[in-house]
Design a protein around this motif. Sequence first.
Motif, PDB file in Angstrom:
ATOM      1  N   GLY A  14      12.127  10.746 -18.735  1.00  0.00           N
ATOM      2  CA  GLY A  14      11.341   9.542 -18.540  1.00  0.00           C
ATOM      3  C   GLY A  14      10.103   9.447 -19.404  1.00  0.00           C
ATOM      4  N   PHE A  15       9.368   8.384 -19.204  1.00  0.00           N
ATOM      5  CA  PHE A  15       8.164   8.073 -19.961  1.00  0.00           C
ATOM      6  C   PHE A  15       7.170   9.230 -19.957  1.00  0.00           C
ATOM      7  N   TRP A  16       6.895   9.813 -18.809  1.00  0.00           N
ATOM      8  CA  TRP A  16       5.869  10.856 -18.718  1.00  0.00           C
ATOM      9  C   TRP A  16       6.256  12.104 -19.503  1.00  0.00           C
ATOM     10  N   HIS A  17       7.538  12.425 -19.492  1.00  0.00           N
ATOM     11  CA  HIS A  17       8.028  13.542 -20.313  1.00  0.00           C
ATOM     12  C   HIS A  17       7.718  13.274 -21.779  1.00  0.00           C
ATOM     13  N   TYR A  18       8.067  12.073 -22.244  1.00  0.00           N
ATOM     14  CA  TYR A  18       7.865  11.752 -23.652  1.00  0.00           C
ATOM     15  C   TYR A  18       6.400  11.601 -24.020  1.00  0.00           C
ATOM     16  N   LEU A  19       5.582  11.101 -23.125  1.00  0.00           N
ATOM     17  CA  LEU A  19       4.149  11.009 -23.401  1.00  0.00           C
ATOM     18  C   LEU A  19       3.594  12.395 -23.726  1.00  0.00           C
ATOM     19  N   GLU A  20       3.889  13.366 -22.900  1.00  0.00           N
ATOM     20  CA  GLU A  20       3.422  14.733 -23.124  1.00  0.00           C
ATOM     21  C   GLU A  20       4.036  15.333 -24.391  1.00  0.00           C
ATOM     22  N   PHE A  21       5.325  15.129 -24.564  1.00  0.00           N
ATOM     23  CA  PHE A  21       6.037  15.692 -25.714  1.00  0.00           C
ATOM     24  C   PHE A  21       5.507  15.123 -27.029  1.00  0.00           C
ATOM     25  N   TRP A  22       5.371  13.793 -27.129  1.00  0.00           N
ATOM     26  CA  TRP A  22       4.927  13.164 -28.375  1.00  0.00           C
ATOM     27  C   TRP A  22       3.467  13.452 -28.666  1.00  0.00           C
ATOM     28  N   ARG A  23       2.639  13.506 -27.651  1.00  0.00           N
ATOM     29  CA  ARG A  23       1.227  13.845 -27.883  1.00  0.00           C
ATOM     30  C   ARG A  23       1.087  15.237 -28.493  1.00  0.00           C
ATOM     31  N   ALA A  24       1.926  16.170 -28.047  1.00  0.00           N
ATOM     32  CA  ALA A  24       1.873  17.533 -28.593  1.00  0.00           C
ATOM     33  C   ALA A  24       2.407  17.580 -30.030  1.00  0.00           C
ATOM     34  N   LEU A  25       3.434  16.806 -30.320  1.00  0.00           N
ATOM     35  CA  LEU A  25       4.042  16.817 -31.650  1.00  0.00           C
ATOM     36  C   LEU A  25       3.228  16.032 -32.677  1.00  0.00           C
ATOM     37  N   PHE A  26       2.683  14.911 -32.257  1.00  0.00           N
ATOM     38  CA  PHE A  26       1.943  14.037 -33.170  1.00  0.00           C
ATOM     39  C   PHE A  26       0.473  14.023 -32.769  1.00  0.00           C
ATOM     40  N   ARG A  27      -0.288  14.914 -33.350  1.00  0.00           N
ATOM     41  CA  ARG A  27      -1.717  15.045 -33.030  1.00  0.00           C
ATOM     42  C   ARG A  27      -2.536  13.870 -33.555  1.00  0.00           C
ATOM     43  N   ARG A  28      -2.037  13.222 -34.629  1.00  0.00           N
ATOM     44  CA  ARG A  28      -2.710  12.060 -35.206  1.00  0.00           C
ATOM     45  C   ARG A  28      -1.771  10.865 -35.190  1.00  0.00           C
ATOM     46  N   ARG A  29      -2.351   9.698 -35.020  1.00  0.00           N
ATOM     47  CA  ARG A  29      -1.551   8.472 -35.079  1.00  0.00           C
ATOM     48  C   ARG A  29      -0.991   8.266 -36.470  1.00  0.00           C
ATOM     49  N   ARG A  30       0.177   7.704 -36.522  1.00  0.00           N
ATOM     50  CA  ARG A  30       0.820   7.371 -37.788  1.00  0.00           C
ATOM     51  C   ARG A  30       0.975   5.860 -37.870  1.00  0.00           C
ATOM     52  N   SER A  31       1.165   5.381 -39.076  1.00  0.00           N
ATOM     53  CA  SER A  31       1.195   3.933 -39.257  1.00  0.00           C
ATOM     54  C   SER A  31       2.585   3.343 -39.049  1.00  0.00           C
ATOM     55  N   LEU A  32       2.564   2.092 -38.669  1.00  0.00           N
ATOM     56  CA  LEU A  32       3.752   1.242 -38.623  1.00  0.00           C
ATOM     57  C   LEU A  32       3.376   0.024 -39.447  1.00  0.00           C
ATOM     58  N   ARG A  33       4.174  -0.292 -40.463  1.00  0.00           N
ATOM     59  CA  ARG A  33       3.871  -1.453 -41.294  1.00  0.00           C
ATOM     60  C   ARG A  33       5.151  -1.955 -41.938  1.00  0.00           C
ATOM     61  N   TRP A  34       5.116  -3.225 -42.277  1.00  0.00           N
ATOM     62  CA  TRP A  34       6.256  -3.826 -42.946  1.00  0.00           C
ATOM     63  C   TRP A  34       6.260  -3.425 -44.406  1.00  0.00           C
ATOM     64  N   ARG A  35       7.387  -2.983 -44.858  1.00  0.00           N
ATOM     65  CA  ARG A  35       7.610  -2.689 -46.267  1.00  0.00           C
ATOM     66  C   ARG A  35       8.840  -3.509 -46.662  1.00  0.00           C
ATOM     67  N   GLY A  36       8.573  -4.673 -47.232  1.00  0.00           N
ATOM     68  CA  GLY A  36       9.667  -5.605 -47.509  1.00  0.00           C
ATOM     69  C   GLY A  36      10.244  -6.100 -46.200  1.00  0.00           C
ATOM     70  N   THR A  37      11.542  -5.952 -46.025  1.00  0.00           N
ATOM     71  CA  THR A  37      12.205  -6.399 -44.799  1.00  0.00           C
ATOM     72  C   THR A  37      12.318  -5.287 -43.757  1.00  0.00           C
ATOM     73  N   TRP A  38      11.736  -4.145 -44.032  1.00  0.00           N
ATOM     74  CA  TRP A  38      11.901  -2.950 -43.207  1.00  0.00           C
ATOM     75  C   TRP A  38      10.594  -2.582 -42.532  1.00  0.00           C
ATOM     76  N   LEU A  39      10.632  -2.299 -41.238  1.00  0.00           N
ATOM     77  CA  LEU A  39       9.453  -1.809 -40.531  1.00  0.00           C
ATOM     78  C   LEU A  39       9.389  -0.306 -40.759  1.00  0.00           C
ATOM     79  N   GLN A  40       8.432   0.118 -41.528  1.00  0.00           N
ATOM     80  CA  GLN A  40       8.286   1.541 -41.823  1.00  0.00           C
ATOM     81  C   GLN A  40       7.542   2.182 -40.660  1.00  0.00           C
TER      82      GLN A  40
END
Length: 186
Positions: free
Chosen positions: A7-33
């Motif tokens: 569930g959500f709480w599992h992933y919240l803990e898991f992703w916070r540990a794996l990704f210590r810094r925020r990463r970007s989401l942006r459009w690159r042409g027709t693709w959401l990078q």
Amino acid sequence: MQKAQKGFWHYLEFWRALFRRRRSLRWRGTWLQNGYCRDCRYCCGPQDSNEPFPMALLPAQLHSRLGDDFYLLNADTAYLDGRGCKASTSHGCRLELTQRPVACGLFPLVPANGGLYLYKTCPAVILTPLNELAALGLEAARRLTGFTLSDLRHISLDIPARTLAERYISLNISLFDANGVELRLG
């Protein structure tokens, strides 16, 4: 045997540990990078479930060796399940962007039931402020309304209301209804 859904709480803990810094989401042409994809690979890797997750392909993407690239539900719909994606390698997807399902180029945005949703347990959704995700959703909706009604219906998942509530966040953006393609905000 199907694995238990995490569930959500599992992933919240898991992703916070794996990704210590925020990463970007942006459009690159027709693709959401999605800056999380290269280190996450959850969506294209083995899934928690053997239940097929369909990803429709557009007519221009169809070719005689499609089965080499994807597990297929039918002649124009690829899917993921417990095995992940056939096109996934240790270095990412081996397919050109134009060969990949529209769903891959939108993720974590998911067209479903005529509207636009966020996949709740994606690290991009969990770790990105909702106002940024909403802006990306509006841009995706604008882009998607350029598709024909037939193509939009084809790429939009048909997901039961209970599953939508459990696994997705509604952006309250309607892409189409019985009358055709029309961007509406709820």
